[in-house]
Design a protein around this motif. Structure first.
Motif, PDB file in Angstrom:
ATOM      1  N   MET A   1     -56.229  25.473   5.728  1.00  0.00           N
ATOM      2  CA  MET A   1     -56.105  26.719   4.989  1.00  0.00           C
ATOM      3  C   MET A   1     -55.564  27.800   5.915  1.00  0.00           C
ATOM      4  SD  MET A   1     -59.006  28.731   2.772  1.00  0.00           S
ATOM      5  CE  MET A   1     -58.783  27.603   1.392  1.00  0.00           C
ATOM      6  N   ILE A   2     -54.766  28.724   5.338  1.00  0.00           N
ATOM      7  CA  ILE A   2     -54.310  29.874   6.093  1.00  0.00           C
ATOM      8  C   ILE A   2     -54.827  31.140   5.416  1.00  0.00           C
ATOM      9  CG2 ILE A   2     -52.265  28.690   6.966  1.00  0.00           C
ATOM     10  CD1 ILE A   2     -50.599  30.373   4.957  1.00  0.00           C
ATOM     11  N   PHE A   3     -54.886  32.219   6.184  1.00  0.00           N
ATOM     12  CA  PHE A   3     -55.404  33.507   5.733  1.00  0.00           C
ATOM     13  C   PHE A   3     -54.243  34.491   5.759  1.00  0.00           C
ATOM     14  CE2 PHE A   3     -57.505  37.597   6.289  1.00  0.00           C
ATOM     15  CZ  PHE A   3     -58.666  37.496   5.519  1.00  0.00           C
ATOM     16  N   VAL A   4     -53.885  35.044   4.605  1.00  0.00           N
ATOM     17  CA  VAL A   4     -52.744  35.950   4.489  1.00  0.00           C
ATOM     18  C   VAL A   4     -53.250  37.335   4.112  1.00  0.00           C
ATOM     19  CG1 VAL A   4     -50.627  36.466   3.196  1.00  0.00           C
ATOM     20  CG2 VAL A   4     -51.165  34.099   3.837  1.00  0.00           C
ATOM     21  N   THR A   5     -52.793  38.360   4.835  1.00  0.00           N
ATOM     22  CA  THR A   5     -53.104  39.735   4.448  1.00  0.00           C
ATOM     23  C   THR A   5     -51.887  40.345   3.758  1.00  0.00           C
ATOM     24  OG1 THR A   5     -52.284  40.864   6.445  1.00  0.00           O
ATOM     25  CG2 THR A   5     -54.520  39.931   6.529  1.00  0.00           C
ATOM     26  N   GLY A   6     -52.142  41.195   2.774  1.00  0.00           N
ATOM     27  CA  GLY A   6     -51.042  41.829   2.054  1.00  0.00           C
ATOM     28  C   GLY A   6     -50.259  40.864   1.190  1.00  0.00           C
ATOM     29  N   GLY A   7     -50.911  39.830   0.702  1.00  0.00           N
ATOM     30  CA  GLY A   7     -50.226  38.786  -0.047  1.00  0.00           C
ATOM     31  C   GLY A   7     -49.939  39.095  -1.488  1.00  0.00           C
ATOM     32  N   ALA A   8     -50.209  40.334  -1.943  1.00  0.00           N
ATOM     33  CA  ALA A   8     -49.794  40.745  -3.282  1.00  0.00           C
ATOM     34  C   ALA A   8     -48.639  41.736  -3.230  1.00  0.00           C
ATOM     35  CB  ALA A   8     -50.974  41.366  -4.048  1.00  0.00           C
ATOM     36  N   GLY A   9     -48.198  42.074  -2.023  1.00  0.00           N
ATOM     37  CA  GLY A   9     -47.056  42.955  -1.869  1.00  0.00           C
ATOM     38  C   GLY A   9     -45.752  42.194  -1.983  1.00  0.00           C
ATOM     39  N   PHE A  10     -44.665  42.879  -1.710  1.00  0.00           N
ATOM     40  CA  PHE A  10     -43.336  42.292  -1.881  1.00  0.00           C
ATOM     41  C   PHE A  10     -43.131  41.043  -1.023  1.00  0.00           C
ATOM     42  CE2 PHE A  10     -38.855  42.845  -0.038  1.00  0.00           C
ATOM     43  CZ  PHE A  10     -38.305  41.893  -0.880  1.00  0.00           C
ATOM     44  N   ILE A  11     -43.129  41.211   0.290  1.00  0.00           N
ATOM     45  CA  ILE A  11     -42.855  40.065   1.150  1.00  0.00           C
ATOM     46  C   ILE A  11     -44.033  39.097   1.138  1.00  0.00           C
ATOM     47  CG2 ILE A  11     -42.209  39.316   3.469  1.00  0.00           C
ATOM     48  CD1 ILE A  11     -41.052  42.098   3.959  1.00  0.00           C
ATOM     49  N   GLY A  12     -45.248  39.633   1.160  1.00  0.00           N
ATOM     50  CA  GLY A  12     -46.422  38.775   1.179  1.00  0.00           C
ATOM     51  C   GLY A  12     -46.526  37.862  -0.028  1.00  0.00           C
TER      52      GLY A  12
ATOM     53  N   LEU B   1     -54.561  46.030  -2.867  1.00  0.00           N
ATOM     54  CA  LEU B   1     -53.964  46.417  -4.147  1.00  0.00           C
ATOM     55  C   LEU B   1     -53.763  47.925  -4.229  1.00  0.00           C
ATOM     56  CD1 LEU B   1     -55.627  44.042  -6.769  1.00  0.00           C
ATOM     57  CD2 LEU B   1     -53.428  43.796  -5.603  1.00  0.00           C
ATOM     58  N   THR B   2     -53.035  48.458  -3.247  1.00  0.00           N
ATOM     59  CA  THR B   2     -52.552  49.827  -3.355  1.00  0.00           C
ATOM     60  C   THR B   2     -51.395  49.830  -4.351  1.00  0.00           C
ATOM     61  OG1 THR B   2     -51.044  49.488  -1.500  1.00  0.00           O
ATOM     62  CG2 THR B   2     -53.239  50.357  -0.993  1.00  0.00           C
ATOM     63  N   TYR B   3     -50.660  50.941  -4.440  1.00  0.00           N
ATOM     64  CA  TYR B   3     -49.620  51.056  -5.460  1.00  0.00           C
ATOM     65  C   TYR B   3     -48.591  49.913  -5.394  1.00  0.00           C
ATOM     66  CZ  TYR B   3     -46.209  52.489  -1.985  1.00  0.00           C
ATOM     67  OH  TYR B   3     -45.350  52.490  -0.928  1.00  0.00           O
ATOM     68  N   ALA B   4     -48.315  49.391  -4.201  1.00  0.00           N
ATOM     69  CA  ALA B   4     -47.272  48.376  -4.058  1.00  0.00           C
ATOM     70  C   ALA B   4     -47.813  46.955  -4.138  1.00  0.00           C
ATOM     71  CB  ALA B   4     -46.517  48.559  -2.743  1.00  0.00           C
ATOM     72  N   GLY B   5     -49.120  46.794  -4.155  1.00  0.00           N
ATOM     73  CA  GLY B   5     -49.716  45.481  -4.329  1.00  0.00           C
ATOM     74  C   GLY B   5     -49.865  45.188  -5.810  1.00  0.00           C
ATOM     75  N   ASN B   6     -49.372  44.042  -6.238  1.00  0.00           N
ATOM     76  CA  ASN B   6     -49.265  43.789  -7.674  1.00  0.00           C
ATOM     77  C   ASN B   6     -49.648  42.343  -7.965  1.00  0.00           C
ATOM     78  OD1 ASN B   6     -48.535  43.590 -10.331  1.00  0.00           O
ATOM     79  ND2 ASN B   6     -46.448  44.348 -10.069  1.00  0.00           N
ATOM     80  N   LEU B   7     -50.758  42.149  -8.664  1.00  0.00           N
ATOM     81  CA  LEU B   7     -51.184  40.799  -9.005  1.00  0.00           C
ATOM     82  C   LEU B   7     -50.231  40.113  -9.960  1.00  0.00           C
ATOM     83  CD1 LEU B   7     -55.082  41.047  -9.281  1.00  0.00           C
ATOM     84  CD2 LEU B   7     -53.717  39.905  -7.524  1.00  0.00           C
TER      85      LEU B   7
END
Length: 355
Positions: free
Chosen positions: A1-12, A33-39
């Motif tokens: 398993m890997i751990f990703v931060t910011g994985g709901a943003g554009f590049i992530g 999930l700030t304004y640019a984080g999008n599920l």
């Protein structure tokens, strides 16, 4: 398993989707999930048991360490960041909080977790830090592209905060031995990019019949990197990058902003023609932003020589895929254009009279 931060943003989110499209290895995805984080970016993974989404802040070191201890990932891939220069000019505090303090908290949690590992688990662990070419400052029109040893000279609160995070990552390798790898990428574009950046903003405004605001004379030069190529570079850095090393990731596609916009207009004229005239008629030059770097360009030779990565997409192929994606996903665009986003556009552009 890997751990990703910011994985709901554009590049992530592109990275998570690409990762799970090629591997059965699971992902723990931490995003505030700030304004640019999008599920919505991850909707296709809603019922995928390989993907565990956790809403949380990288500044919360206790949460991060608990997740690491619970799921025991073999690597951390750190995308989470505030990333828009204009926003950093209007409100730098959030950039310091996330990019500097957040990276510090993440490094501390990673160090505690990694220090408790043993044997192959400890030897094989990696912390991959995703950064930007903007930390190197601005290039002259004919200057050689940035290399990994170029001195840092950030010129905006955003790039200064990313430079600080890079230095922290370097320090944790040299001081504690944490096996870190840093990548510094050029301008990304592609699916799921929040419409505050140049390409999706121009797309959205063009189709809405609004002006296409271009800073200054539009002569700023950037190296454009298709996001899937960037994701492939990060995967390769995770797989084979040497601890303590830095790798520049670029698309070998230097273009002036005004030429990017004209290219977009030309493609839209073919793919979604207006009733009359060209989209180029909507281009509006507006006063430049403070401290606007004139040119960025990176030499991606090291990652090609050492890790065998090079971009697959040219700007022509990548931008056509990007335009078609936005045309096919107008519902996604409409959804992300929330009240918060519209307030931002008003704040940033309302007082910029057309030149």
């Amino acid at each position: 398993m890997i751990f990703v931060t910011g994985g709901a943003g554009f590049i992530g989110s592109n990275f998570v989707l690409d990762w799970l499209g090629q591997s059965d290895e699971g992902v723990v995805n931490l995003d505030k999930l700030t304004y640019a984080g999008n599920l919505d970016n991850l909707a296709s993974l809603q019922d995928d048991p390989r993907h565990l989404f956790v809403r949380g802040d990288i500044c919360d070191g206790a949460l991060v360490l608990a997740l690491l201890n619970q799921h025991r990932p073999r690597a951390i891939v750190h995308f989470a960041a505030e990333s828009h220069v204009d926003r950093s000019i209007h409100g730098p505090a959030e950039f310091i909080a996330t990019n500097v303090n957040g990276t510090f908290a993440l490094l501390e949690a990673a160090r505690a977790y990694w220090s408790a590992l043993a044997g192959a688990e400890k030897d094989d662990f990696r912390f991959v830090h995703i950064s930007t070419d903007e930390v190197y400052g601005s290039l002259g029109e004919h200057g050689a592209p940035f290399v990994e040893t170029t001195a840092y000279a950030p010129n905006s609160p955003y790039s200064a905060s990313k430079a600080a995070s890079d230095h922290l990552v370097r320090a944790y390798f040299h001081t504690y031995g944490l096996p870190t790898v840093t990548t510094n990428c050029s301008n990304n574009y592609g699916p799921y990019q929040f419409p505050e950046k140049l390409i999706p903003l121009v797309m959205a405004n063009a189709l809405a019949g609004k002006p296409l605001p271009i800073y200054g004379d539009g002569g700023q030069i950037r190296d454009w990197l298709y996001v899937s190529d960037h994701c492939a570079a990060v995967r390769r850095a995770l797989e084979a990058g040497r601890p303590g090393e830095v790798y520049n990731v670029g698309g070998w596609n230097e273009m002036r902003n005004i030429d990017v916009v004209h290219t977009l207009c030309d493609i839209l004229d073919q793919a979604a023609p207006k009733a009359a005239g060209s989209y180029a008629g909507q281009i509006a030059l507006v006063p430049d932003r403070p401290g606007h770097d004139r040119r960025y360009a990176v030499d991606a030779g090291k990652i090609q020589r050492e890790l065998g990565w090079k971009p697959v997409e040219t700007f022509d192929t990548g931008i056509r895929k990007t335009v078609q994606w936005y045309l096919d996903h107008q519902a996604w665009v409409a959804h992300v254009q929330s009240g918060a986003y519209l307030s931002w556009v008003e704040q940033n552009y309302a007082n910029r009279e057309v030149v």
